[in-house]
Design an enzyme around this catalytic site. Sequence first.
Site, short mmCIF file in Angstrom:
data_model
loop_
_atom_site.label_atom_id
_atom_site.label_comp_id
_atom_site.label_asym_id
_atom_site.label_seq_id
_atom_site.Cartn_x
_atom_site.Cartn_y
_atom_site.Cartn_z
N GLU A 1 20.16 34.58 -6.21
CA GLU A 1 21.17 33.58 -6.53
C GLU A 1 22.50 33.90 -5.85
O GLU A 1 23.23 32.97 -5.45
CB GLU A 1 21.35 33.48 -8.05
N HIS B 1 25.47 42.23 -5.75
CA HIS B 1 25.30 40.93 -6.38
C HIS B 1 26.49 40.59 -7.27
O HIS B 1 27.26 41.47 -7.69
CB HIS B 1 24.00 40.90 -7.19
N VAL C 1 16.57 34.70 6.62
CA VAL C 1 16.75 35.32 5.30
C VAL C 1 15.42 35.91 4.87
O VAL C 1 14.41 35.20 4.79
CB VAL C 1 17.25 34.30 4.27
#
Length: 477
Positions: A71, A12, A97
């Site tokens: 995010e 991330h 997804v």
Amino acid sequence: MGRPRLIILIRHAQSEGNKNREIHQTIPDHRVKLTPEGWQQAREAGQKLRGLLRPDDTLQFYTSPYRRTRETTEGILETLTSDDPDPSPFKKINMKVYEEPRLREQDFGNFQPCSAEMERMWQERADYGHFFYRIPNGESAADAYDRVSGFNESLWRQFGDDDFASVCVLVTHGLMSRVFLMKWYHFSVEYFEDLRNVNHCEFLIMKKQKDSGKYDLENNLRTWSELRRERAAIKAKEDKELTDTGKEKEPSKAEKQATTPAPPRKWGGCPQGCNHGKNFKIRRDLAELRQHDENCAANGHTHTPPETNGTIASRRTPAKRVQGPNNSDDDSDDPRGRAPPQIDVTRAQEDIVSSPDGTPSFITIEDRLRSVSTPLKSNFLRTGRDFGGTYSGHASEEEFSENDARERLAAKAARVKSGERNGTSLNSREPSAVRHAHANRLGDAPNNSDQGSDGGDEAEDLDKAEKEDKSIRGSVY
């Protein structure tokens, strides 16, 4: 399509927790969001991914359910599917997804303690070992390895689908990326602990080989041992330059601290000290007795009598014995001041009782024989030998043969008939009655309802006894 040609692991982007660890004291780890810089990193990762793909590639994403990873996935998809500056061949409608909880970060507990305690915990973790150290109220890397193992097996099964995507992207965390590779490539624990963390939005690319079908890791993973060698080489180069110029190198702050040996860190016990013994003191007499026991065990001495300060075991008050009617010693007093109960076990031969203390039985022999004459038809309600549930303790057919049963019943019928012909009461205490008529296993007296009847045919009695025995075979009676 089968197995994908590429498996890409992406850590991330930068989160608020990466900039300030203290927010974990008030914000749950799974709710930590990206910083503005992190959003920019995620969008750049989407452009980089777009450059690695072919126009005919299909994609399938697996993302950790934490906010910072979701995010990051949104930022990647934003630029991957954007038509700026050129039209993109990849559309969100053609992508899959999935949120995969097994890809979540290692659990570091709930709300984390103060920074000082966290720093102490990180040092303890480094000394104990990153793989096996379990965070208080959290997980160890070994626990995360178990989760990833299950995910890898699920992922490998999905590779068998014909419509599986050609590129599989995993958006996860730094430690989970290393654990995934450890499981896939069978890294040792020592090598895992030597690996350095992955950078934010760094790609770990696994490419399938056409010949073998195996996946080769195209990245060179960074390790702490290589970093130490690089630093040692730089230091040696600097020392050589100073030697050539004739200058003396001033010792650095780290070298000055190294000359002063630091006391070894002590882990375990209670962090930051404790006051558990503040309100607790061991009794002096127990401490003395314990020390006495240890001295006796060390010297091989026997324990002294209780009157002369013996061991803990020897100083205990001996238990009082309760004597029964068959004991030769005198009855001891009850510890609560009551006399021990006098139990007459001979009453089982005189009265219809089911226990030695005189409690009458509510089931007479006549009732039992009456129930035997009408056996239950349900197989689920048959009483077993130990008086349990369905067939509980029921004897197998091999346990008693027909010949053994006939011989036993014949002997039993002969004893009963002998007692009836002699005219003795089955409840009397004459020796012959005691010898020929026995109380059953519950202590009830034998059936005397047939007393005074004629002998009858012995074969008829034998058949009746055999039928009775077959009805209650395996019973407690």
